[in-house]
Design a protein around this motif. Structure first.
Motif, PDB file in Angstrom:
ATOM      1  N   ILE A  66       0.866  -1.179   0.000  1.00  0.00           N
ATOM      2  CA  ILE A  66       0.000   0.000   0.000  1.00  0.00           C
ATOM      3  C   ILE A  66       0.908   1.235   0.000  1.00  0.00           C
ATOM      4  CG2 ILE A  66      -1.860   1.221   1.168  1.00  0.00           C
ATOM      5  CD1 ILE A  66      -2.569  -1.379   2.594  1.00  0.00           C
ATOM      6  N   PRO A  67       1.156   1.847  -1.163  1.00  0.00           N
ATOM      7  CA  PRO A  67       2.003   3.033  -1.206  1.00  0.00           C
ATOM      8  C   PRO A  67       1.326   4.218  -0.527  1.00  0.00           C
ATOM      9  CG  PRO A  67       1.825   1.992  -3.374  1.00  0.00           C
ATOM     10  CD  PRO A  67       0.762   1.405  -2.507  1.00  0.00           C
ATOM     11  N   ALA A  68       2.112   5.004   0.188  1.00  0.00           N
ATOM     12  CA  ALA A  68       1.606   6.209   0.853  1.00  0.00           C
ATOM     13  C   ALA A  68       2.572   7.344   0.556  1.00  0.00           C
ATOM     14  CB  ALA A  68       1.447   5.973   2.352  1.00  0.00           C
ATOM     15  N   GLY A  69       2.355   8.483   1.205  1.00  0.00           N
ATOM     16  CA  GLY A  69       3.215   9.641   0.969  1.00  0.00           C
ATOM     17  C   GLY A  69       2.708  10.481  -0.187  1.00  0.00           C
ATOM     18  N   GLU A  92      -6.370   4.721  -0.642  1.00  0.00           N
ATOM     19  CA  GLU A  92      -7.774   5.088  -0.733  1.00  0.00           C
ATOM     20  C   GLU A  92      -8.639   3.874  -1.062  1.00  0.00           C
ATOM     21  OE1 GLU A  92      -5.217   8.522  -1.043  1.00  0.00           O
ATOM     22  OE2 GLU A  92      -5.248   6.651  -2.193  1.00  0.00           O
ATOM     23  N   ASP A  93      -8.182   3.047  -2.020  1.00  0.00           N
ATOM     24  CA  ASP A  93      -8.957   1.859  -2.382  1.00  0.00           C
ATOM     25  C   ASP A  93      -8.967   0.840  -1.251  1.00  0.00           C
ATOM     26  OD1 ASP A  93      -9.593   2.924  -4.825  1.00  0.00           O
ATOM     27  OD2 ASP A  93      -8.109   1.784  -5.961  1.00  0.00           O
ATOM     28  N   ALA A  94      -7.835   0.723  -0.567  1.00  0.00           N
ATOM     29  CA  ALA A  94      -7.777  -0.218   0.545  1.00  0.00           C
ATOM     30  C   ALA A  94      -8.761   0.177   1.638  1.00  0.00           C
ATOM     31  CB  ALA A  94      -6.356  -0.289   1.102  1.00  0.00           C
ATOM     32  N   LEU A  95      -8.824   1.467   1.937  1.00  0.00           N
ATOM     33  CA  LEU A  95      -9.752   1.940   2.970  1.00  0.00           C
ATOM     34  C   LEU A  95     -11.204   1.808   2.503  1.00  0.00           C
ATOM     35  CD1 LEU A  95      -7.805   5.111   4.142  1.00  0.00           C
ATOM     36  CD2 LEU A  95      -8.228   3.053   5.498  1.00  0.00           C
ATOM     37  N   ALA A  96     -11.454   2.129   1.238  1.00  0.00           N
ATOM     38  CA  ALA A  96     -12.821   2.078   0.716  1.00  0.00           C
ATOM     39  C   ALA A  96     -13.368   0.653   0.700  1.00  0.00           C
ATOM     40  CB  ALA A  96     -12.867   2.674  -0.684  1.00  0.00           C
ATOM     41  N   SER A  97     -12.480  -0.320   0.521  1.00  0.00           N
ATOM     42  CA  SER A  97     -12.928  -1.717   0.464  1.00  0.00           C
ATOM     43  C   SER A  97     -13.433  -2.224   1.800  1.00  0.00           C
ATOM     44  CB  SER A  97     -11.780  -2.612  -0.009  1.00  0.00           C
ATOM     45  OG  SER A  97     -10.811  -2.772   1.025  1.00  0.00           O
ATOM     46  N   GLY A  98     -12.976  -1.582   2.875  1.00  0.00           N
ATOM     47  CA  GLY A  98     -13.350  -2.052   4.199  1.00  0.00           C
ATOM     48  C   GLY A  98     -12.578  -3.283   4.646  1.00  0.00           C
ATOM     49  N   ARG A  99     -11.668  -3.740   3.798  1.00  0.00           N
ATOM     50  CA  ARG A  99     -10.881  -4.935   4.112  1.00  0.00           C
ATOM     51  C   ARG A  99      -9.814  -4.592   5.142  1.00  0.00           C
ATOM     52  NH1 ARG A  99      -7.699  -9.363   1.895  1.00  0.00           N
ATOM     53  NH2 ARG A  99      -7.018 -10.365   3.821  1.00  0.00           N
ATOM     54  N   ARG A 100      -9.719  -5.405   6.185  1.00  0.00           N
ATOM     55  CA  ARG A 100      -8.607  -5.289   7.135  1.00  0.00           C
ATOM     56  C   ARG A 100      -7.725  -6.510   6.948  1.00  0.00           C
ATOM     57  NH1 ARG A 100     -10.621  -5.176  12.853  1.00  0.00           N
ATOM     58  NH2 ARG A 100      -8.601  -4.282  13.420  1.00  0.00           N
ATOM     59  N   TYR A 101      -6.474  -6.262   6.596  1.00  0.00           N
ATOM     60  CA  TYR A 101      -5.548  -7.364   6.376  1.00  0.00           C
ATOM     61  C   TYR A 101      -5.170  -7.978   7.723  1.00  0.00           C
ATOM     62  CZ  TYR A 101      -5.278  -5.703   1.621  1.00  0.00           C
ATOM     63  OH  TYR A 101      -5.617  -5.328   0.338  1.00  0.00           O
ATOM     64  N   PRO A 102      -5.011  -9.295   7.762  1.00  0.00           N
ATOM     65  CA  PRO A 102      -4.627  -9.927   9.029  1.00  0.00           C
ATOM     66  C   PRO A 102      -3.420  -9.275   9.682  1.00  0.00           C
ATOM     67  CG  PRO A 102      -5.291 -11.608   7.478  1.00  0.00           C
ATOM     68  CD  PRO A 102      -5.289 -10.308   6.711  1.00  0.00           C
ATOM     69  N   VAL A 103      -2.427  -8.865   8.864  1.00  0.00           N
ATOM     70  CA  VAL A 103      -1.258  -8.149   9.395  1.00  0.00           C
ATOM     71  C   VAL A 103      -0.939  -6.964   8.492  1.00  0.00           C
ATOM     72  CG1 VAL A 103       1.235  -8.237   9.799  1.00  0.00           C
ATOM     73  CG2 VAL A 103      -0.203 -10.105  10.585  1.00  0.00           C
ATOM     74  N   LEU A 104      -0.743  -5.823   9.103  1.00  0.00           N
ATOM     75  CA  LEU A 104      -0.240  -4.647   8.401  1.00  0.00           C
ATOM     76  C   LEU A 104       1.132  -4.323   8.971  1.00  0.00           C
ATOM     77  CD1 LEU A 104      -0.949  -2.266   6.369  1.00  0.00           C
ATOM     78  CD2 LEU A 104      -1.419  -0.935   8.441  1.00  0.00           C
ATOM     79  N   VAL A 105       2.133  -4.239   8.098  1.00  0.00           N
ATOM     80  CA  VAL A 105       3.496  -3.878   8.494  1.00  0.00           C
ATOM     81  C   VAL A 105       3.725  -2.423   8.110  1.00  0.00           C
ATOM     82  CG1 VAL A 105       5.951  -4.393   8.235  1.00  0.00           C
ATOM     83  CG2 VAL A 105       4.259  -6.249   8.067  1.00  0.00           C
ATOM     84  N   SER A 106       4.222  -1.636   9.044  1.00  0.00           N
ATOM     85  CA  SER A 106       4.510  -0.227   8.759  1.00  0.00           C
ATOM     86  C   SER A 106       5.699   0.203   9.602  1.00  0.00           C
ATOM     87  CB  SER A 106       3.293   0.658   9.055  1.00  0.00           C
ATOM     88  OG  SER A 106       2.896   0.552  10.407  1.00  0.00           O
ATOM     89  N   ILE A 119      -3.679   2.751  10.835  1.00  0.00           N
ATOM     90  CA  ILE A 119      -3.143   1.396  10.698  1.00  0.00           C
ATOM     91  C   ILE A 119      -4.105   0.345  11.239  1.00  0.00           C
ATOM     92  CG2 ILE A 119      -0.728   2.137  10.640  1.00  0.00           C
ATOM     93  CD1 ILE A 119      -0.472   1.265  13.550  1.00  0.00           C
ATOM     94  N   ARG A 120      -4.961   0.719  12.161  1.00  0.00           N
ATOM     95  CA  ARG A 120      -5.944  -0.243  12.662  1.00  0.00           C
ATOM     96  C   ARG A 120      -7.156  -0.340  11.747  1.00  0.00           C
ATOM     97  NH1 ARG A 120      -5.737  -0.074  19.302  1.00  0.00           N
ATOM     98  NH2 ARG A 120      -3.687  -1.082  19.429  1.00  0.00           N
ATOM     99  N   ARG A 121      -7.355   0.644  10.910  1.00  0.00           N
ATOM    100  CA  ARG A 121      -8.388   0.527   9.880  1.00  0.00           C
ATOM    101  C   ARG A 121      -7.930  -0.386   8.756  1.00  0.00           C
ATOM    102  NH1 ARG A 121      -9.456   6.501   8.156  1.00  0.00           N
ATOM    103  NH2 ARG A 121     -10.997   5.519   6.759  1.00  0.00           N
ATOM    104  N   LEU A 122      -6.634  -0.517   8.598  1.00  0.00           N
ATOM    105  CA  LEU A 122      -6.086  -1.340   7.518  1.00  0.00           C
ATOM    106  C   LEU A 122      -5.667  -2.731   7.965  1.00  0.00           C
ATOM    107  CD1 LEU A 122      -3.890   1.384   5.765  1.00  0.00           C
ATOM    108  CD2 LEU A 122      -5.964   0.329   4.833  1.00  0.00           C
ATOM    109  N   GLY A 123      -5.337  -2.909   9.234  1.00  0.00           N
ATOM    110  CA  GLY A 123      -4.826  -4.195   9.694  1.00  0.00           C
ATOM    111  C   GLY A 123      -5.496  -4.680  10.965  1.00  0.00           C
TER     112      GLY A 123
END
Length: 376
Positions: A66-69, A92-106, A119-123
């Motif tokens: 998920i590219p940011a910046g 934006e698409d990741a957030l719009a999907s409502g999908r939370r990945y089992p693990v988000l690395v950041s 990060i808790r909205r994504l993972g």
């Protein structure tokens, strides 16, 4: 009439005659569900250099980036991730999907505010991947409490993050695995960087903002090109956030000035000596066993990003440093600067890093996979 029907259909218009087939609507296939378990939120293209070896230890069908910046950083990150064979999705698409990945690395939460931080909205579970020792005033901020796993360089980090409930796993320094596992043609690499392989090479890796040695040591380091290859790589944010400072630096000749996300690994491969100020670069030199010299900047110990107990400040109690530009040449003649076999170097390496040289990426991948299994 058939010809009319064909022509009309070509333009997307139904002919509506007895000779035309009845209009039908074919169901569109639903996109396959995203079954990837591990997402990497990448705020700078430079982070790809830290993640690349870890990605190689993971199933590429299990990972998404998920590219940011800013737009330029996103574009660079996407290109680098896709070159590594990984899928990307916009934030934006990741957030719009409502999908939370089992693990988000950041590396850090980007936006820790709100009732549900980014990060808790994504993972479902979150893993923090440190990219540098030093700057404890930033690294140890309260937002570490958002993480379930903190990937630590070594024993020091485990102790430093003790106030946070996250599991701590020592992984060494993954971006340097290839330093130990690959054989390269050093002379060819020096030439590719624009240098002369028959003279020694100095690499200057300054940080940015108030702690940067840029603007203080520019001229004296440029003068070293009389005897050395001098390769300079700037902090990735200095180029966009401090363009005037970069412009002043360009007024001085260096063998090569690098302003993009070129992999520091190659600079460590060609260096006979590193010049470092604050942040992560001196610890990379400690990890791989290269001589380095610390460049001091006034007020660094009181800066909000460091503090007296920050590792990049405490290093100066054990290793030589330069307080003024005019002292640099004399310091380079100090044998302590070149003695990487010294007791101080060995003790610092053991204190700051787990002994996983060449195996760090595997250790990081295993910790991430364990977290993913617990979250699935």
């Amino acid at each position: 009439m058939a010809r009319k029907g064909v022509a009309a259909c070509r333009h997307g218009v139904a002919a509506g005659t007895a000779h035309d087939p009845p209009e039908t609507t074919l169901p569109m296939a639903a996109p396959p569900p995203d079954t990837r378990r591990i997402a990497f939120l990448v705020h700078l293209a430079e982070m790809v250099n830290h993640y690349r070896d870890v990605w190689q230890q993971l199933d590429r069908d299990d990972v998404i980036v998920i590219p940011a910046g800013d737009p330029e950083q996103r574009s660079q990150t996407s290109a680098l991730a896709q070159a590594a064979g990984l899928a990307c999705v916009s934030m934006e698409d990741a957030l719009a999907s409502g999908r939370r990945y089992p693990v988000l690395v950041s590396n850090h939460p980007l936006d820790p505010s709100g009732p549900v931080p980014l990060i808790r909205r994504l993972g479902v579970r979150n893993a923090r991947f440190n990219y540098a020792l030093g700057k404890s005033g930033w690294n140890l901020r309260p937002w570490n409490a958002l993480y379930d796993l903190i990937l630590c360089f070594g024993p020091y980090h485990v102790q430093a993050y003790a106030a946070f409930a996250a599991r701590k796993v020592q992984i060494g320094y993954p971006r340097f695995d290839r330093y130990f596992n690959e054989t390269i043609d050093r002379r060819a690499l020096v030439r590719a960087l624009g240098g002369d392989p028959d003279i020694p090479s100095i690499v200057w890796l300054p940080t940015w903002k108030e702690l940067s040695s840029v603007g203080v040591y520019d001229a004296v380091i440029s003068d070293l090109t009389r005897k050395f290859n001098v390769f300079v790589k700037l902090h990735p944010l200095m180029v966009t956030e401090e363009p005037e400072r970069v412009a002043r630096l360009r007024a001085h000749p260096y063998t090569t000035l690098i302003t993009d996300s070129y992999d520091n690994l190659n600079l460590f491969r060609v260096a006979d000596l590193m010049l470092c100020d604050y942040g992560g670069s001196p610890f990379g030199a400690i990890y791989v066993g290269l001589p380095f010299l610390l460049l001091d900047v006034a007020g660094a110990a009181e800066d909000a990003l460091t503090g007296q107990d920050s590792p990049d400040i405490t290093l100066r109690r054990y290793l030589p440093s330069v307080q003024r530009p005019q002292d640099l040449l004399a310091a380079l003649e100090d044998p302590r600067v070149w003695d990487v076999a010294s007791a101080a170097h060995r003790q610092l390496r053991d204190f700051y890093f787990a002994p996983l040289q060449g195996r760090s990426a595997r250790a990081a991948a295993d910790a991430i996979l364990e977290l993913a299994s617990a979250a699935s």
